[in-house]
Write a protein that holds these residues in place. Structure first.
Motif, short mmCIF file in Angstrom:
data_model
loop_
_atom_site.label_atom_id
_atom_site.label_comp_id
_atom_site.label_asym_id
_atom_site.label_seq_id
_atom_site.Cartn_x
_atom_site.Cartn_y
_atom_site.Cartn_z
N ASP A 232 -42.81 -6.91 21.20
CA ASP A 232 -44.02 -7.61 21.70
C ASP A 232 -44.76 -6.75 22.72
OD1 ASP A 232 -43.52 -9.79 20.14
OD2 ASP A 232 -42.72 -11.05 21.74
N MET A 233 -43.99 -6.01 23.53
CA MET A 233 -44.61 -5.17 24.56
C MET A 233 -45.03 -3.79 24.01
SD MET A 233 -42.31 -5.96 27.95
CE MET A 233 -40.75 -5.60 27.19
N SER B 215 -35.01 -5.87 20.35
CA SER B 215 -35.20 -7.30 20.56
C SER B 215 -36.70 -7.61 20.48
CB SER B 215 -34.63 -7.73 21.91
OG SER B 215 -35.37 -7.10 22.94
N LYS B 216 -37.03 -8.89 20.41
CA LYS B 216 -38.42 -9.31 20.23
C LYS B 216 -39.34 -8.88 21.38
CE LYS B 216 -41.06 -13.47 19.07
NZ LYS B 216 -42.03 -13.44 20.15
N VAL C 124 -35.58 -7.41 15.36
CA VAL C 124 -34.57 -8.16 14.61
C VAL C 124 -34.28 -9.49 15.30
CG1 VAL C 124 -33.49 -6.11 13.60
CG2 VAL C 124 -32.61 -7.02 15.76
N GLY C 125 -33.80 -10.43 14.52
CA GLY C 125 -33.49 -11.75 15.06
C GLY C 125 -34.03 -12.84 14.17
N HIS D 129 -31.92 -14.17 19.04
CA HIS D 129 -31.53 -12.81 18.65
C HIS D 129 -30.25 -12.86 17.82
CE1 HIS D 129 -31.58 -8.40 19.02
NE2 HIS D 129 -30.26 -8.54 18.95
N ILE D 130 -29.25 -13.59 18.36
CA ILE D 130 -27.95 -13.66 17.68
C ILE D 130 -28.12 -14.23 16.27
CG2 ILE D 130 -25.62 -14.68 17.77
CD1 ILE D 130 -26.11 -12.78 20.06
#
Ligand code: FAD
Length: 322
Positions: A237-238, A232-233, A247-248, A270-271
């Motif tokens: 990012d972290m 996930s974003k 992805v997303g 995300h979806i």
């Protein structure tokens, strides 16, 4: 008149999307009583297109075209379309295809519909079904121009074998300096990993995994399944994972046959990027996680218990069925 397809390849080998485009074009060609011609650029296995109904391959061999170049490739498609008097041009809606298709449409003065997911609803008027609003809806788009460019969504139509006698023809389009105004100076590739864009299976994980040190089980599950890893974003990012795995909606789109989401809440952004995937499996401790609403299979449970058990079962299954 023939239906023209862009047979996308990488490192000399045709991609699955090329065969999907061929399968799709063959169906339309049959209904219109015409043939399918493919453009294959620097490709070694062009003859395989015959398995999916392609009658003729225009083979372009040029060292300057080893890397994808939207302007030059669009000029090649234009010249091929003129040569074949093509009225329908099918281009896979991939990263490259999404650059290429609008340029081709401009070159041949055609209407263009991207992310088409099915055979034309009607050929007169010419109407196609395509996804809209980040795959949350469909619309029917009518193309009224003489020539039509169709962007075919990945993994939407599937492969249909249709063995056909294929002729291969060397094609030498005229290209000029303007075609090479943009140059690729360097290509960096993740090696030894399945690329998200080409993956049949994607194993993806989110903030529910608590930290980067816990990704071992995600990679192991991906390795057992021959899958690509994604995230996930916030995870990228972290810097828990590389940005190439994000992805997303604002990351890479995923249209896999199987998408496994571990510890990802299922936020709309995300979806939006993954819901073109065929089967979605969600593992989450929270039974109210929004991801379950779009899941085909859901496991309410702790990833740290569920994923190792899944790996164990899959390994046993593979051993028993080797
Ligand atoms: P969280 O929302 O924190 O969810 C973690 C989940 O893990 C929870 O559901 C929790 O129940 C579960 N969990 C916790 N512990 C466990 C455990 N032990 N086992 C199993 N499950 C567990 N996000 C993207 O992913 N991609 C994008 O492209 C994207 N684009 C965005 C664009 C914009 C403009 C904005 C505003 C946001 C965007 N986001 C994107 C962010 C998105 O809104 C969410 O914040 C993000 O997707 C949440 O990531 P997550 O699910 O990993 O984390």
């Amino acid at each position: 008149m023939s239906i023209l397809i862009y047979a996308e390849s990488a490192e000399g080998k045709l991609k699955k999307v090329a065969f999907e485009a061929a399968s799709y074009a063959k169906k339309i060609a049959d209904s219109l009583g015409t043939t399918v011609t493919a453009v294959a650029i620097n490709t070694n296995n062009a003859a395989e297109l015959g398995n999916y109904g392609v009658n003729k391959v225009l083979k372009v061999t040029n060292d300057k075209l080893v890397n994808f170049n939207a302007k030059a490739y669009a000029d090649i498609m234009k010249q091929a379309a003129e040569k074949e008097t093509a009225k329908i041009i099918v281009i896979p809606s991939t990263t490259d295809g999404n650059y290429l298709a609008p340029l081709v449409a401009v070159n041949v003065n055609a209407g263009f519909a991207s992310n088409v997911v099915a055979l034309p609803v009607s050929t007169s008027p010419f109407q196609v079904k395509r996804t809209a609003f980040s795959n949350k809806a469909f619309n029917i788009t009518e193309i009224n121009t003489d020539i039509k460019v169709i962007g075919l969504a990945k993994n939407s139509f599937g492969l249909t074998e249709n063995p056909t006698t294929t002729s291969e023809e060397d094609f030498t389009p005229s290209l000029n300096d303007a075609d090479f105004a943009v140059k690729v100076t360097q290509v960096d590739k993740a090696t030894g990993k399945v690329a998200i864009a080409d993956a049949e299976i994607v194993v993806s994980a989110g903030r529910g995994l608590k930290g980067p040190e816990n990704w071992g089980m995600v990679e192991e599950l991906a390795s057992v399944l021959g899958a690509a890893t994604a995230c996930s974003k916030p995870v990228s990012d972290m810097d828990w994972r590389p940005h190439s795995e994000h992805v997303g909606q604002t990351g890479k789109p995923v249209a896999a046959n199987l998408y496994i989401a571990i510890g990802i809440s299922g936020a709309i952004q995300h979806i939006a990027g993954i819901n073109a995937s065929k089967v979605k499996v969600v593992i989450n401790t929270d039974p109210e996680a929004p991801f379950f609403k779009v899941a085909d299979y859901g496991i309410v449970g702790d990833a740290f218990e569920v994923v190792p058990k899944l790996i164990e079962k899959l390994k046993a299954f593979k051993t028993n069925n080797a």
